[in-house]
Design a protein around this motif. Structure first.
Motif, PDB file in Angstrom:
ATOM      1  N   UNK A  36       0.784  -1.230   0.000  1.00  0.00           N
ATOM      2  CA  UNK A  36       0.000   0.000   0.000  1.00  0.00           C
ATOM      3  C   UNK A  36       0.814   1.278   0.000  1.00  0.00           C
ATOM      4  N   UNK A  37       2.138   1.157  -0.171  1.00  0.00           N
ATOM      5  CA  UNK A  37       2.985   2.351  -0.249  1.00  0.00           C
ATOM      6  C   UNK A  37       2.901   2.918  -1.670  1.00  0.00           C
ATOM      7  N   UNK A  38       2.814   4.242  -1.795  1.00  0.00           N
ATOM      8  CA  UNK A  38       2.853   4.862  -3.120  1.00  0.00           C
ATOM      9  C   UNK A  38       4.300   4.864  -3.611  1.00  0.00           C
ATOM     10  N   UNK A  39       4.559   4.168  -4.703  1.00  0.00           N
ATOM     11  CA  UNK A  39       5.915   4.112  -5.243  1.00  0.00           C
ATOM     12  C   UNK A  39       5.935   4.857  -6.581  1.00  0.00           C
ATOM     13  N   UNK A  40       6.660   5.972  -6.626  1.00  0.00           N
ATOM     14  CA  UNK A  40       6.749   6.791  -7.837  1.00  0.00           C
ATOM     15  C   UNK A  40       8.144   6.644  -8.446  1.00  0.00           C
ATOM     16  N   UNK A  41       8.193   6.630  -9.759  1.00  0.00           N
ATOM     17  CA  UNK A  41       9.478   6.489 -10.454  1.00  0.00           C
ATOM     18  C   UNK A  41       9.777   7.725 -11.302  1.00  0.00           C
ATOM     19  N   UNK A  42      11.012   8.216 -11.184  1.00  0.00           N
ATOM     20  CA  UNK A  42      11.518   9.225 -12.114  1.00  0.00           C
ATOM     21  C   UNK A  42      12.536   8.519 -12.994  1.00  0.00           C
ATOM     22  N   UNK A  43      12.355   8.608 -14.301  1.00  0.00           N
ATOM     23  CA  UNK A  43      13.297   8.001 -15.243  1.00  0.00           C
ATOM     24  C   UNK A  43      13.902   9.141 -16.065  1.00  0.00           C
ATOM     25  N   UNK A  44      15.215   9.319 -15.977  1.00  0.00           N
ATOM     26  CA  UNK A  44      15.850  10.507 -16.565  1.00  0.00           C
ATOM     27  C   UNK A  44      15.842  10.498 -18.089  1.00  0.00           C
ATOM     28  N   UNK A  45      15.942   9.302 -18.693  1.00  0.00           N
ATOM     29  CA  UNK A  45      16.014   9.213 -20.162  1.00  0.00           C
ATOM     30  C   UNK A  45      15.013   8.175 -20.655  1.00  0.00           C
ATOM     31  N   UNK A  46      14.888   8.066 -21.962  1.00  0.00           N
ATOM     32  CA  UNK A  46      14.024   7.025 -22.534  1.00  0.00           C
ATOM     33  C   UNK A  46      14.850   5.869 -23.106  1.00  0.00           C
ATOM     34  N   UNK A  47      16.104   5.805 -22.692  1.00  0.00           N
ATOM     35  CA  UNK A  47      16.941   4.671 -23.088  1.00  0.00           C
ATOM     36  C   UNK A  47      17.185   4.573 -24.584  1.00  0.00           C
ATOM     37  N   UNK A  48      17.249   5.756 -25.267  1.00  0.00           N
ATOM     38  CA  UNK A  48      17.333   5.708 -26.724  1.00  0.00           C
ATOM     39  C   UNK A  48      18.673   5.218 -27.266  1.00  0.00           C
ATOM     40  N   UNK A  49      19.701   5.108 -26.416  1.00  0.00           N
ATOM     41  CA  UNK A  49      20.987   4.592 -26.904  1.00  0.00           C
ATOM     42  C   UNK A  49      21.077   3.067 -26.787  1.00  0.00           C
ATOM     43  N   UNK A  50      20.067   2.450 -26.212  1.00  0.00           N
ATOM     44  CA  UNK A  50      20.086   0.989 -26.075  1.00  0.00           C
ATOM     45  C   UNK A  50      19.951   0.332 -27.443  1.00  0.00           C
ATOM     46  N   UNK A  74       6.077  -2.556 -17.368  1.00  0.00           N
ATOM     47  CA  UNK A  74       6.760  -2.947 -16.129  1.00  0.00           C
ATOM     48  C   UNK A  74       6.179  -2.220 -14.919  1.00  0.00           C
ATOM     49  N   UNK A  75       5.846  -0.936 -15.107  1.00  0.00           N
ATOM     50  CA  UNK A  75       5.295  -0.138 -14.003  1.00  0.00           C
ATOM     51  C   UNK A  75       3.980  -0.748 -13.528  1.00  0.00           C
ATOM     52  N   UNK A  76       3.205  -1.240 -14.473  1.00  0.00           N
ATOM     53  CA  UNK A  76       1.927  -1.871 -14.141  1.00  0.00           C
ATOM     54  C   UNK A  76       2.175  -3.170 -13.363  1.00  0.00           C
ATOM     55  N   UNK A  77       3.132  -3.949 -13.832  1.00  0.00           N
ATOM     56  CA  UNK A  77       3.447  -5.222 -13.157  1.00  0.00           C
ATOM     57  C   UNK A  77       3.946  -4.989 -11.729  1.00  0.00           C
ATOM     58  N   UNK A  78       4.746  -3.939 -11.551  1.00  0.00           N
ATOM     59  CA  UNK A  78       5.317  -3.680 -10.224  1.00  0.00           C
ATOM     60  C   UNK A  78       4.336  -2.951  -9.314  1.00  0.00           C
ATOM     61  N   UNK A  79       3.304  -2.348  -9.903  1.00  0.00           N
ATOM     62  CA  UNK A  79       2.330  -1.596  -9.105  1.00  0.00           C
ATOM     63  C   UNK A  79       2.759  -0.167  -8.804  1.00  0.00           C
ATOM     64  N   UNK A  80       3.572   0.417  -9.693  1.00  0.00           N
ATOM     65  CA  UNK A  80       4.033   1.788  -9.460  1.00  0.00           C
ATOM     66  C   UNK A  80       2.872   2.765  -9.597  1.00  0.00           C
ATOM     67  N   UNK A  81       2.930   3.830  -8.802  1.00  0.00           N
ATOM     68  CA  UNK A  81       1.858   4.831  -8.799  1.00  0.00           C
ATOM     69  C   UNK A  81       2.015   5.786  -9.987  1.00  0.00           C
ATOM     70  N   UNK A  82       3.239   6.115 -10.351  1.00  0.00           N
ATOM     71  CA  UNK A  82       3.452   7.010 -11.493  1.00  0.00           C
ATOM     72  C   UNK A  82       4.864   6.859 -12.039  1.00  0.00           C
ATOM     73  N   UNK A  83       5.011   7.240 -13.301  1.00  0.00           N
ATOM     74  CA  UNK A  83       6.331   7.290 -13.950  1.00  0.00           C
ATOM     75  C   UNK A  83       6.475   8.675 -14.556  1.00  0.00           C
ATOM     76  N   UNK A  84       7.553   9.379 -14.222  1.00  0.00           N
ATOM     77  CA  UNK A  84       7.826  10.704 -14.812  1.00  0.00           C
ATOM     78  C   UNK A  84       9.174  10.667 -15.503  1.00  0.00           C
ATOM     79  N   UNK A  85       9.238  11.250 -16.681  1.00  0.00           N
ATOM     80  CA  UNK A  85      10.508  11.338 -17.409  1.00  0.00           C
ATOM     81  C   UNK A  85      11.110  12.730 -17.234  1.00  0.00           C
ATOM     82  N   UNK A  86      12.449  12.787 -17.153  1.00  0.00           N
ATOM     83  CA  UNK A  86      13.106  14.096 -17.075  1.00  0.00           C
ATOM     84  C   UNK A  86      13.455  14.608 -18.470  1.00  0.00           C
ATOM     85  N   UNK A  87      13.411  13.740 -19.475  1.00  0.00           N
ATOM     86  CA  UNK A  87      13.576  14.188 -20.855  1.00  0.00           C
ATOM     87  C   UNK A  87      15.010  14.364 -21.331  1.00  0.00           C
TER      88      UNK A  87
END
Ligand SMILES: [Zn+2]
Length: 286
Positions: A36-50, A74-87
């Motif tokens: 029941x903890x709100x888990x939010x993710x910040x992802x700095x990039x979109x992994x475009x060099x992969x 993956x966020x749905x599978x893990x139950x994350x509350x939100x995903x934000x990109x830094x761009x």
């Protein structure tokens, strides 16, 4: 009489690429989300060099779009509350062409990155912040860059004189780094050599040198999280990052082997408030 409502427990995870959240500490994130903890993710990039196999780009126009979709899964599978990109742009490994791109996270001034993270910290008001350790887990320039920016943001978020345009000051309570179990890693390096594999050139792009990682200093495993009860969710999240799985882990089953060695357990070093090396806990909120 109005009832006193306990503050919502919130974790903010600050990482660099889609897949860092699952491969690195997905078990822990799924466990806290299930509690029941709100888990939010910040992802700095979109992994475009992969690097991705062309077959993955049939449904998505760009690597960035593909990896964004994989992270949403993956966020749905893990139950994350939100995903934000830094761009910022994925910087690739040291010496690569992506590393010289002016839009890359690696080239961005640390204060610019920290300002964006501070704004999210003040908006989401997490008690707990998680990020990479000082060497970014495996020396990826983006991991190190986001570590540095997160540390700066953590110590600035509660100070209204810093980043005054990033919202009302709020000070998170605890900062943790994901700690690699280097003793196990050394064992893995030995095993790979015995099996005739080269531990200095692993991963999808053969750019991960496990022997260098094994030489890094041990970071104290202050907090150990057993995520066996939600293991299935972590597996589901890993599977979402299909474009990054082939070769990177599955061919040598490196991830699987590391998991077996770590016993479905993530370890974290508490950076703030400081604790003695011997400190041990099984809860990030303790
Ligand atoms: Zn990464």
């Amino acid at each position: 009489m109005p009832q006193k409502i306990a503050a919502k427990r919130t974790i903010l995870v600050v990482l660099a690429h889609p897949d860092d959240e699952s491969f690195g500490m997905g078990g822990t994130l799924a466990l806290y989300a299930s509690r029941g903890v709100d888990v939010h993710l910040i992802c700095a990039t979109r992994g475009e060099a992969g690097m991705v196999d062309a077959s993955f780009l049939k449904k998505h126009k760009t690597i960035a779009k593909l990896r964004e979709a994989e992270l949403a899964c993956a966020a749905k599978a893990l139950g994350l509350k939100s995903v934000s990109y830094l761009g910022f742009r994925d910087s690739g490994m040291t010496g690569s062409k992506d590393n010289k791109n002016a839009q890359s996270l690696f080239r961005a001034p640390v204060g610019d990155v920290a300002a964006k993270i501070v704004a999210h910290m003040r908006r989401l008001r997490p008690q707990v912040v998680l990020t990479f350790d000082e060497v970014g887990g495996y020396h990826h320039p983006d991991h190190i860059a986001i570590h540095n920016a997160t540390v700066q943001a953590f110590h600035a978020a509660g100070d209204g004189s810093q980043f005054p345009h990033a919202g009302n000051p709020f000070q998170p309570e605890r900062l943790y780094y994901n700690a690699l179990n280097r003793r196990r890693l050394r064992w893995l390096v030995r095993m790979m050599r015995l099996a005739g594999k080269d531990p200095s050139r692993v991963g999808r792009n053969k750019d991960i040198d496990l022997t260098a990682l094994a030489r890094d200093q041990d970071t104290p495993p202050h907090v150990s999280i057993n995520y066996r009860s939600v293991e299935k969710r972590k597996h589901q999240a890993d599977a979402c990052h299909a474009s990054q799985l082939d070769g990177r882990f599955s061919r040598f089953s490196l991830l699987e082997l590391y998991w077996r060695l770590t016993g479905r357990r993530d370890t974290f070093t508490r950076a703030f408030p400081p604790v003695p090396d011997q400190y041990r806990s099984t809860d990030l909120f303790a």
